[in-house]
Design an enzyme around this catalytic site. Structure first.
Site, PDB file in Angstrom:
ATOM      1  N   ASP A 149       0.834  -1.079  -0.155  1.00  0.00           N
ATOM      2  CA  ASP A 149      -0.083   0.134   0.034  1.00  0.00           C
ATOM      3  C   ASP A 149       0.590   1.209   0.136  1.00  0.00           C
ATOM      4  O   ASP A 149       2.016   1.206   0.440  1.00  0.00           O
ATOM      5  CB  ASP A 149      -1.022   0.110   1.333  1.00  0.00           C
TER       6      ASP A 149
ATOM      7  N   VAL B 170       1.884   1.128  -6.628  1.00  0.00           N
ATOM      8  CA  VAL B 170       1.628   0.383  -7.740  1.00  0.00           C
ATOM      9  C   VAL B 170       1.895   1.171  -9.239  1.00  0.00           C
ATOM     10  O   VAL B 170       1.796   0.333 -10.187  1.00  0.00           O
ATOM     11  CB  VAL B 170       0.274  -0.353  -7.711  1.00  0.00           C
TER      12      VAL B 170
ATOM     13  N   LYS C 171     -12.723  -0.921 -14.635  1.00  0.00           N
ATOM     14  CA  LYS C 171     -13.182  -2.365 -14.167  1.00  0.00           C
ATOM     15  C   LYS C 171     -13.545  -3.133 -15.104  1.00  0.00           C
ATOM     16  O   LYS C 171     -13.461  -4.373 -15.014  1.00  0.00           O
ATOM     17  CB  LYS C 171     -14.246  -2.297 -13.045  1.00  0.00           C
TER      18      LYS C 171
ATOM     19  N   TYR D  10     -14.300   4.788 -13.399  1.00  0.00           N
ATOM     20  CA  TYR D  10     -14.270   3.596 -12.576  1.00  0.00           C
ATOM     21  C   TYR D  10     -14.805   2.282 -13.479  1.00  0.00           C
ATOM     22  O   TYR D  10     -14.229   1.378 -13.407  1.00  0.00           O
ATOM     23  CB  TYR D  10     -15.063   3.797 -11.421  1.00  0.00           C
TER      24      TYR D  10
ATOM     25  N   ASN E  49      -5.888  -5.633  -5.832  1.00  0.00           N
ATOM     26  CA  ASN E  49      -7.278  -4.776  -5.360  1.00  0.00           C
ATOM     27  C   ASN E  49      -7.294  -3.413  -5.265  1.00  0.00           C
ATOM     28  O   ASN E  49      -8.070  -2.795  -5.047  1.00  0.00           O
ATOM     29  CB  ASN E  49      -7.190  -5.330  -3.661  1.00  0.00           C
TER      30      ASN E  49
END
Ligand code: ZN
Length: 657
Positions: A441, A462, A558, A554, A488
């Site tokens: 994280d 990331v 996804k 978003y 995630n």
């Protein structure tokens, strides 16, 4: 060997023998060169009262499951001394009878079982008895001239040849000391096993132990003196994962592979004579249940399938065929220690704590082997003696009652976005199911959160190639490989229609949710292909199957990761890597939702917040914990035949169904 005795500390226990026993036991336990991981044992004789208030002479001896380093008074069960002593007068005694009788002589049946060396403690008359498996002295006994060295160095000790621990050893000592005035001796040395010192006061017994060990250490320093070799090499982590995969296959379950690449471990592994000296046997047979008799010797670049592991297993079957019998069941044939040429030493085990014990024993072993070799030749006990102890029922019992293995025991998982919400819930579920979890994280709270789970938290961005690469390297270096990847990490910005959307919302959402997922997968795949039951889980969203207005970036991100997962499932199936997507909805106990956004959304549907939270066909409340548990199950064997699938966790949604 430095004495740790402290007058002021000792004075606190002057009137309480058992407290004094605890004190000097801990002094012995504090030194790894004397005892390791539950090894060694101590006792004190005294008086107590039985249930009727009658005076009873008792032996307080170390109970099983206690470690001298941390022992307390309850770690010393009280045994009736006369009865315990009398057992040594029997000509024979089976292990079962010995265990049963020792338990029957205990004053408190709820206390831990006494040490298998309890009878030995009972027959030595002195009140305080210290017993260690000290490296320095045992190393000198593991020598072609061991007996002569002992006679020279320890004229004030009774030296006895090796015999199996338990009743036969008690019998041997009983016969050896029955006509002796034992008080004339400083100690008893058991070849290939350890040392007993004894006195009527705690200090003398302890001082004698320190004196005898120091004498052996000085002898070694005097004769040998040379420092042990060191080296520095870069270990190839893909090869480490390959080795771990082969050992796990041999063991029949996932194993961690913890590499010791210290200069000392690499110096040992780089020796040209390593294959012979490392495979003569352990320091003492006691180690065999943790490490097996010998390590597997691995080439610097292991061949396909790492054939060394199969050869090790075949050699182990031969060893069993030679020394076993029809009544015994062969144990698994996987190695516990690997000496990896140039790269160091590897501990194989089902948990981090098991690997730590193995690493410690391997470190002491390489010191003893090299020292012994320099002093005239390392010579361990013959395989038959090691076998006898390895298959001794009382030794096997030390490994504890085997509980059913957890679904992810021995596996390594990596989770992104792990500091909170679904990511942390996933880490929690995977850790509860036995996995070693590495959580990534940008939020530094990940370090403490993962540490609380017994895992490892790493600060990682990331969106950075270097940052992700370093984190994956660290995970593999720590545990030996990678089996489960959970992608995630993501952001959610709602309420912007396409017409009103800021360019940053679009670019950042795609960068973090989609491109970073591809990056993490790409860098992890080489290790996952060498994993055990490897699995990738992608956190999608109900928004992919049932989009709503105002969240285009978003929803598109996804949809993108879902398509990425489908392609990955096709590409990775041949390597056995499963790739699946979960689509959660309405998980309100995560950082994505605030009281304010909840109230706004509820109002849009003319519902109260409580009604809004259960706005699904089942009327179910979906928590991060539940999502984490589903993901852990999906990474398990239950879903072994499922790849390329999308599983909603949304309480049922008429638009999705
Ligand atoms: Zn012992």
């Amino acid at each position: 060997m430095k004495s740790l005795w402290d007058d002021a500390e000792a004075a606190k226990h002057a009137d309480d023998d058992l407290a004094m026993r605890v004190y000097t036991s801990r002094l012995l336990g504090a030194c790894e060169d004397l005892v390791m991981h539950g090894g060694g044992n101590t006792s004190v004789k005294g008086h107590t009262q039985d249930f009727f208030g009658r005076e009873v002479e008792v032996l307080y001896v170390k109970g099983s499951g206690w470690d001298l380093k941390t022992i307390e008074k309850p770690g010393f069960p009280a045994l009736r001394l006369q009865e315990t002593r009398r057992l040594a007068e029997l000509q024979t005694l089976t292990d079962t009878d010995m265990t049963q009788q020792l338990r029957a002589f205990m004053l408190d049946q709820s206390a831990p079982s006494p040490s298998v060396e309890a009878i030995l403690h009972a027959i030595i008359p002195a009140r305080f008895i210290d017993h260690t498996h000290t490296d320095a002295i045992i190393t000198l006994t593991n020598n072609p001239n061991g007996a002569a060295i002992m006679a020279d160095l320890f004229p004030d000790c009774l030296v006895l040849p090796y015999i199996m621990p338990g009743f036969v050893l008690s019998r041997q000592v009983h016969e050896a000391i029955s006509d002796l005035e034992l008080a004339r001796y400083k100690g008893i040395i058991l070849m290939h096993h350890g040392v007993f010192t004894f006195a009527d006061d705690a200090r003398s017994a302890y001082d004698n132990m320190i004196e005898l060990v120091t004498r052996a250490e000085d002898y070694i320093a005097d004769k040998h003196g040379a420092t042990l070799p060191t080296a520095q090499h870069n270990a190839n982590l893909l090869d480490l994962a390959r080795i771990r995969q082969a050992v796990s296959a041999q063991r029949g379950c996932a194993q961690l592979a913890v590499l010791d690449s210290s200069p000392e471990a690499q110096g040992y592994a780089a020796r040209t004579d390593i294959a012979t000296i490392a495979c003569r046997g352990p320091i003492t047979p006691d180690h065999v249940i943790r490490t097996k008799r010998i390590p597997v010797i691995l080439d610097e670049v292991p061949g396909p399938g790492v054939p060394e592991v199969a050869h090790f297993a075949q050699d182990y079957r031969d060893y069993f065929a030679t020394h076993g019998n029809d009544e015994l069941q062969i144990l698994d044939q996987a190695p516990r220690v690997g000496i990896w040429k140039n790269a160091g030493s590897i501990a194989f085990g089902s948990s981090v704590s098991e690997c730590e014990v193995i690493t410690d024993i391997a470190r002491h072993t390489r010191w003893a082997v090299q020292t012994g070799e320099a002093l005239g030749g390392w010579q361990a006990l013959p395989p038959a003696d090691i076998f006898e102890l390895e298959y001794w029922v009382l030794e096997q019992a030390k490994l504890g009652k085997r509980t059913a293995a957890k679904p992810h025991q021995g596996k390594v998982a990596l989770v992104t976005g792990a500091a909170g919400g679904i990511g942390l819930a996933c880490c929690t579920a995977l850790a509860a199911d036995g996995a070693c979890v590495v959580g990534l994280d940008t939020n530094a709270e990940v370090v403490a959160a993962l540490s609380a789970l017994g895992g490892k938290g790493l600060v990682c961005d990331v969106t950075s190639e270097e940052s992700v690469s370093a984190a994956i390297t660290e995970a593999v270096r720590s545990f030996g490989g990678l089996d489960i990847l959970v992608c995630n990490a993501g952001i959610f910005r709602a309420g912007e229609t396409i017409a009103a959307q800021s360019p940053q919302t679009w670019s950042q959402t795609l960068e973090i949710n989609l491109t970073a997922t591809e990056r993490v997968m790409r860098l992890a795949i080489p290790y996952l292909q060498l994993g055990v039951q490897p699995s990738i889980l992608i956190v999608g969203s109900r928004n992919y199957t049932a989009p709503g207005p105002g969240a285009s970036a978003y929803s598109v991100s996804k949809a993108g990761v879902t398509q990425l997962a489908r392609v990955a499932a096709l590409e990775l199936a041949a390597a056995g890597v499963r790739v699946n997507v979960i689509h959660p909805d309405a998980v309100f106990d995560t950082g994505l939702w605030t009281d304010e956004t909840l109230a706004t959304s509820a109002a849009r549907y003319h519902l109260s917040v409580e009604e809004y939270k259960k706005k699904n066909l089942l009327g179910a409340r979906i928590t991060a914990e539940r999502v984490g548990q589903l993901m852990s199950v999906m990474a398990s064997d239950v879903f072994a035949a499922t790849t390329g699938a999308q599983i909603p966790i949304d309480g049922g949604n008429d638009r999705v169904i």
